[in-house]
Design a protein around this motif. Structure first.
Motif, PDB file in Angstrom:
ATOM      1  N   SER A 383      44.150  65.798  46.778  1.00  0.00           N
ATOM      2  CA  SER A 383      43.548  64.887  47.741  1.00  0.00           C
ATOM      3  C   SER A 383      43.126  65.689  48.963  1.00  0.00           C
ATOM      4  CB  SER A 383      44.543  63.794  48.123  1.00  0.00           C
ATOM      5  OG  SER A 383      43.949  62.841  48.970  1.00  0.00           O
ATOM      6  N   SER A 407      44.768  61.935  53.496  1.00  0.00           N
ATOM      7  CA  SER A 407      44.639  60.516  53.181  1.00  0.00           C
ATOM      8  C   SER A 407      45.966  59.776  53.076  1.00  0.00           C
ATOM      9  CB  SER A 407      43.872  60.343  51.867  1.00  0.00           C
ATOM     10  OG  SER A 407      44.536  61.018  50.817  1.00  0.00           O
ATOM     11  N   ASN A 463      43.647  54.716  61.244  1.00  0.00           N
ATOM     12  CA  ASN A 463      42.386  55.229  60.706  1.00  0.00           C
ATOM     13  C   ASN A 463      41.383  55.564  61.793  1.00  0.00           C
ATOM     14  OD1 ASN A 463      42.864  55.126  57.794  1.00  0.00           O
ATOM     15  ND2 ASN A 463      42.981  52.917  58.105  1.00  0.00           N
TER      16      ASN A 463
END
Length: 686
Positions: A383, A407, A463
């Protein structure tokens, strides 16, 4: 945007003063030291330091103190380390100092004085919301107290933040310094030779590097700018930098990865924190990272570069110039690079970081000692990965790899085998959720002073929103969650005792907690009294309580603090206490009026005002405030002052202007402390 890597160790270089004649170079120390780790209580031993630019007369310093040193070659020294140096656990800093003219001191390397760890564990000791989008962090000792501090760049607000380490795993609130546009990396070094750590930020959108000269007390001067714009005005996008004495003149230089210019910009240092104009050396594609080291063992510093096609090497000529870059390994989507000796053969190896979808992770390239490298071996995260760092986390004398995954809130630790290979990853969760915002970088240092390397990792909590800085310390500890974290008492009459307030201490750690001292201190400590149920050991998951009363002796704002000393981490915690005291006694403190027909006025209800103080009370105003203030009215016989021990009265009437509940407050302004005092008013219109 291509990301830059997080280097494992901060190269803080202390330069000498003015040069006289032929200068000695600033020495450069490779990672790791040999040995990397020793057990506390070990006998005296010989330390081997590998690097570049050593001369006859070079001295190895242990925590700033010289040790007997033997010059082996320009790339190797040995030093006699005393048994007293390793009698107790800790992390020692090692530097090499070259004599003048020129010379000066190398960057710091670290030796772990600790017993090997069989089961690697981390405790989330400290998490504090401190900024947004911290993208890259590194460590250094900015105030010279022997405790690691943190520098972090914030690409969304164009600042570098400094967080001072407390030595117990805690960090201070950040202090911000404005940089150029979009800083994506920060390097720590001593650019002006005053012995203080300075900073260089690579400003991607600003086509510049910002230099901040340190004052040695944790603060920095304003930025000066080193421009990296092409002569035709085109952007260059500096993405990372590396330091070293590339021309051997005893002054620190910079190599900067110029991403959009597909080149490495070399700026030679003047020794005072300023730099000459840059000279560009082309690489195959946009570079994302650059690291210095003597990769062909000729005694001259070279550069290794991560770019769009793989890893390139620029061999140094020793005079500040470099040969044409050579592509030594093809790897896709590299975002950074680190140099260290992973297999202990005395030859520098490379760690390339790839952000390449399923192929994301780190790739180890073992060096042949001639500027070439063996084929890469990948250690994948699967990832998005944009950074890595290295350190001997389990104190077995072998470098390990730390790789955060963007992530998720997972950091991968690949333990080293000592031959340049690494074990399957251990995964550690950062924060309380397995999936959240981005986690871009990590730093390795001994943040709590126990001799074992810990991790500091910034991660987005929403985020792209606020960013928390997590400090993960090794081992199992008792930790306290305190609820509420502070106590504030409402306004209290001088000489009277408040209603009790209670806070709860819960052991959220992994071992039993024991409190050795619990005391009240501060400016008004005698006005706060505590009792507690915390005398007995507190097992994991259990709680105890602290009950506090406020008995003010004077008017105004009163403050104190409870200090808890225990075996928990941190070992000392503080709970702030506050309250407000007044000599104005109101009776009653609320008035409720019976239901009344709209437009009619009630008989007055009386509020008594008593001055319980020893001096005259001065009034500055009486008013009705609040949502339905016009439905209430007041008259009083208090005048402008009230003698000590005397009482006056205020009559309040209610004239509802509409049906339903009507609310307001009687407000009294005075010099009696806690002003304005208020009486709640309520009535119903019908």
């Amino acid at each position: 945007m291509t990301r830059s890597t997080l280097a494992a160790f901060s190269f803080i270089v202390f330069l000498a003063s003015s040069l006289i004649g032929q200068s000695n170079p600033v020495p450069f120390v490779n990672q790791p030291l040999v040995p990397t780790t020793v057990t506390p209580g070990s006998p005296a031993f010989t330390l081997t330091v590998n690097g570049t630019g050593f001369v006859s007369g070079s001295v190895v310093n242990w925590n700033g103190s010289p040790r007997a040193t033997t010059f082996v070659s320009s790339s190797r020294l040995t030093a006699s380390i005393l048994a007293a140096d390793v009698a107790s656990r800790g992390v020692a800093s090692v530097t090499v100092a070259n004599p003048s003219p020129g010379g000066g001191s190398s960057g710091m390397a670290y030796l772990d004085v600790a017993s090997p760890v069989t089961n690697l564990t981390f405790s989330n000791l400290y998490t504090g919301v401190a900024g947004d989008f911290w993208y890259f962090i590194t460590t250094g000792d900015f105030n010279k107290d022997g405790k690691p501090d943190i520098a972090a760049v914030n690409i969304s607000t164009d600042f570098v933040a400094i967080l001072m380490g407390g030595g117990d795993g805690s960090l201070s609130a950040p202090t911000y310094y404005a940089t150029g546009r979009e800083p994506v990396a920060v390097t720590v070094a001593d650019f002006n030779g005053d012995g203080n750590a300075d900073l260089a930020t690579s400003n991607l959108d600003g086509d510049s590097v910002s230099i901040f000269l340190g004052n040695g007390d944790g603060t920095f001067g304003p930025q000066t700018t080193v421009p990296f714009t092409k002569p035709n005005g085109q952007a260059t996008d500096p993405a990372a930098s590396a330091t070293g004495d590339f021309n051997g003149d005893g002054k620190l230089d910079l190599a900067v990865a110029l991403q959009s210019a597909s080149s490495i910009g070399i700026v030679l240092g003047n020794g005072d924190g300023t730099f000459q104009n840059y000279v560009a050396y082309d690489v195959v594609s946009g570079p994302s990272g650059v690291v210095a080291g003597d990769f062909n063992q000729d005694g001259k510093l070279d550069l290794a570069v991560s770019d769009g096609n793989g890893v390139s090497i620029l061999l140094g000529n020793g005079d500040g110039t470099f040969q044409t870059s050579q592509l030594v390994s093809v790897l896709p989507q590299l975002v950074g690079i680190i140099a260290a000796d992973f297999n202990g053969d005395g030859k520098l190896d490379l760690l390339a970081i790839a952000d390449a979808g399923p192929s994301s992770g780190v790739y180890v390239l073992l060096g042949n000692g001639d500027g070439t490298f063996q084929p890469p071996t990948g250690y994948l995260t699967g990832s998005s990965t944009i950074s890595a760092t290295v350190g001997d986390l389990n104190a077995d004398g072998i470098l390990d790899l730390v790789v955060p995954v963007v992530s998720s809130r997972t950091v991968f630790v690949f333990l080293g085998n000592g031959d340049g290979t690494f074990q399957s990853p251990l995964e550690f969760l950062v924060g309380s959720q397995s999936v959240g915002g981005g986690m871009y970088a990590a730093a390795v240092a001994d943040f709590n002073g126990d001799g074992l390397f810990d991790l500091a990792i910034p991660f987005d909590t929403s985020n792209g929103g606020a960013t928390s800085m997590a400090v993960l310390v090794q081992g199992q500890f008792a930790t306290f969650e305190i609820s509420p974290p502070s106590l504030a008492f409402p306004t209290q009459i001088v000489g009277t005792k408040s209603v009790s307030q209670t806070m709860t201490l819960t052991n959220t750690g992994q071992v039993t907690a024991s409190i050795s001292a619990l005391t009240v201190g501060g400016a008004n400590a005698v006005e706060f009294a505590q009792s507690n149920t915390c005398q007995k050991p507190i097992v994991v998951g259990a709680s105890c309580s602290i009950t506090v009363n406020f008995l003010p002796r004077a008017t105004g704002n009163r403050i104190a603090a409870i200090t808890i000393t225990s075996n928990a981490v941190p070992s000392t915690q503080t709970i702030n206490l506050s309250g407000t005291a007044t000599v104005v006694s109101l009776s009653p403190t609320s008035l409720g009026f019976p239901a009344r027909r709209v437009g009619t006025t009630s008989p007055p209800s009386i509020v008594g005002v008593t001055n319980v103080g020893r001096t005259s009370l001065t009034f500055s105003g009486f008013s009705i405030t609040g949502r339905n203030a016009k439905d209430f009215a007041q008259t009083n016989n208090c005048g402008s002052s009230l003698a000590a021990g005397h009482r006056c009265s205020i009559g309040v009437t209610f004239t509802p202007s509409a049906t339903g509940t009507r609310n307001a407050s009687l407000s009294i302004s005075d010099n009696g402390g806690g002003s304005p005092q208020s009486v709640t008013l309520q009535g119903t219109g019908k």
